[in-house]
Scaffold this motif. Structure first.
Motif, PDB file in Angstrom:
ATOM      1  N   GLN A   2       0.828  -1.206   0.000  1.00  0.00           N
ATOM      2  CA  GLN A   2       0.000   0.000   0.000  1.00  0.00           C
ATOM      3  C   GLN A   2       0.860   1.253   0.000  1.00  0.00           C
ATOM      4  O   GLN A   2       0.542   2.227  -0.685  1.00  0.00           O
ATOM      5  CB  GLN A   2      -0.953   0.000   1.201  1.00  0.00           C
ATOM      6  N   GLU A   3       1.957   1.242   0.749  1.00  0.00           N
ATOM      7  CA  GLU A   3       2.847   2.408   0.802  1.00  0.00           C
ATOM      8  C   GLU A   3       3.522   2.642  -0.548  1.00  0.00           C
ATOM      9  O   GLU A   3       3.675   3.780  -0.984  1.00  0.00           O
ATOM     10  CB  GLU A   3       3.909   2.224   1.891  1.00  0.00           C
ATOM     11  N   ALA A   6       0.936   4.070  -2.860  1.00  0.00           N
ATOM     12  CA  ALA A   6       0.660   5.452  -2.459  1.00  0.00           C
ATOM     13  C   ALA A   6       1.780   6.391  -2.894  1.00  0.00           C
ATOM     14  O   ALA A   6       1.545   7.576  -3.127  1.00  0.00           O
ATOM     15  CB  ALA A   6       0.451   5.539  -0.953  1.00  0.00           C
ATOM     16  N   GLN A  37      -9.985  -3.877   4.743  1.00  0.00           N
ATOM     17  CA  GLN A  37      -8.816  -3.084   5.146  1.00  0.00           C
ATOM     18  C   GLN A  37      -7.872  -2.783   3.977  1.00  0.00           C
ATOM     19  O   GLN A  37      -6.928  -2.019   4.127  1.00  0.00           O
ATOM     20  CB  GLN A  37      -8.056  -3.743   6.300  1.00  0.00           C
ATOM     21  N   ARG A  39      -8.855  -1.416   0.936  1.00  0.00           N
ATOM     22  CA  ARG A  39      -9.583  -0.597  -0.048  1.00  0.00           C
ATOM     23  C   ARG A  39      -8.634   0.162  -0.963  1.00  0.00           C
ATOM     24  O   ARG A  39      -8.922   0.354  -2.142  1.00  0.00           O
ATOM     25  CB  ARG A  39     -10.524   0.367   0.661  1.00  0.00           C
ATOM     26  N   GLU A  40      -7.491   0.585  -0.420  1.00  0.00           N
ATOM     27  CA  GLU A  40      -6.509   1.307  -1.242  1.00  0.00           C
ATOM     28  C   GLU A  40      -5.979   0.411  -2.353  1.00  0.00           C
ATOM     29  O   GLU A  40      -5.733   0.867  -3.463  1.00  0.00           O
ATOM     30  CB  GLU A  40      -5.337   1.813  -0.387  1.00  0.00           C
ATOM     31  N   LEU A  41      -5.794  -0.876  -2.060  1.00  0.00           N
ATOM     32  CA  LEU A  41      -5.313  -1.801  -3.080  1.00  0.00           C
ATOM     33  C   LEU A  41      -6.387  -2.059  -4.133  1.00  0.00           C
ATOM     34  O   LEU A  41      -6.079  -2.196  -5.321  1.00  0.00           O
ATOM     35  CB  LEU A  41      -4.855  -3.117  -2.449  1.00  0.00           C
ATOM     36  N   GLN A  42      -7.647  -2.116  -3.704  1.00  0.00           N
ATOM     37  CA  GLN A  42      -8.743  -2.281  -4.660  1.00  0.00           C
ATOM     38  C   GLN A  42      -8.769  -1.098  -5.630  1.00  0.00           C
ATOM     39  O   GLN A  42      -8.925  -1.284  -6.843  1.00  0.00           O
ATOM     40  CB  GLN A  42     -10.076  -2.400  -3.919  1.00  0.00           C
ATOM     41  N   ALA A  43      -8.592   0.097  -5.107  1.00  0.00           N
ATOM     42  CA  ALA A  43      -8.549   1.293  -5.952  1.00  0.00           C
ATOM     43  C   ALA A  43      -7.325   1.256  -6.867  1.00  0.00           C
ATOM     44  O   ALA A  43      -7.410   1.643  -8.033  1.00  0.00           O
ATOM     45  CB  ALA A  43      -8.530   2.550  -5.087  1.00  0.00           C
ATOM     46  N   ALA A  44      -6.201   0.776  -6.342  1.00  0.00           N
ATOM     47  CA  ALA A  44      -4.976   0.701  -7.151  1.00  0.00           C
ATOM     48  C   ALA A  44      -5.148  -0.264  -8.322  1.00  0.00           C
ATOM     49  O   ALA A  44      -4.642  -0.008  -9.418  1.00  0.00           O
ATOM     50  CB  ALA A  44      -3.801   0.271  -6.276  1.00  0.00           C
ATOM     51  N   ASP A  47      -7.196   1.546 -10.850  1.00  0.00           N
ATOM     52  CA  ASP A  47      -6.425   2.629 -11.469  1.00  0.00           C
ATOM     53  C   ASP A  47      -5.231   2.135 -12.283  1.00  0.00           C
ATOM     54  O   ASP A  47      -4.501   2.940 -12.862  1.00  0.00           O
ATOM     55  CB  ASP A  47      -5.925   3.607 -10.399  1.00  0.00           C
TER      56      ASP A  47
END
Length: 86
Positions: A2-3, A6, A37, A39-44, A47
């Motif tokens: 995730q980092e 990001a 937990q 969600r950022e990876l789902q968005a990645a 994208d």
């Protein structure tokens, strides 16, 4: 992961094609990234910053003779490879 995403890095996360010892499969990766937990990876994934790939291997280790073209392309294009082994 995730980092890194990001920070703007494109990530290829690779799992086995099928069960091999206790190695994660690409199906396992899809299940894990769908946990709330991550969600950022789902968005990645949506994208195009993160892709989940199968190595093609069904044995322990990375057998490039069994590798999928997508895995070979990702490996060849990578600036950095982090490989977890036994």
């Amino acid at each position: 992961i995730q980092e890194l995403v990001a920070s703007g890095h494109h990530i290829s996360l690779v799992g086995k094609a099928d069960n091999a010892s206790n190695d994660a499969t690409v199906a396992d990766l899809h299940t894990i990234v769908n946990y709330p937990q991550f969600r950022e990876l789902q968005a990645a994934i949506r994208d195009g910053m993160l892709q989940l790939l199968s190595s093609g291997a069904i044995t322990i280790g990375s057998n490039l003779y069994q590798a999928t073209p997508e895995f070979i392309n990702a490996l060849s294009a990578a600036d950095l490879v982090i490989s977890k082994g036994h």
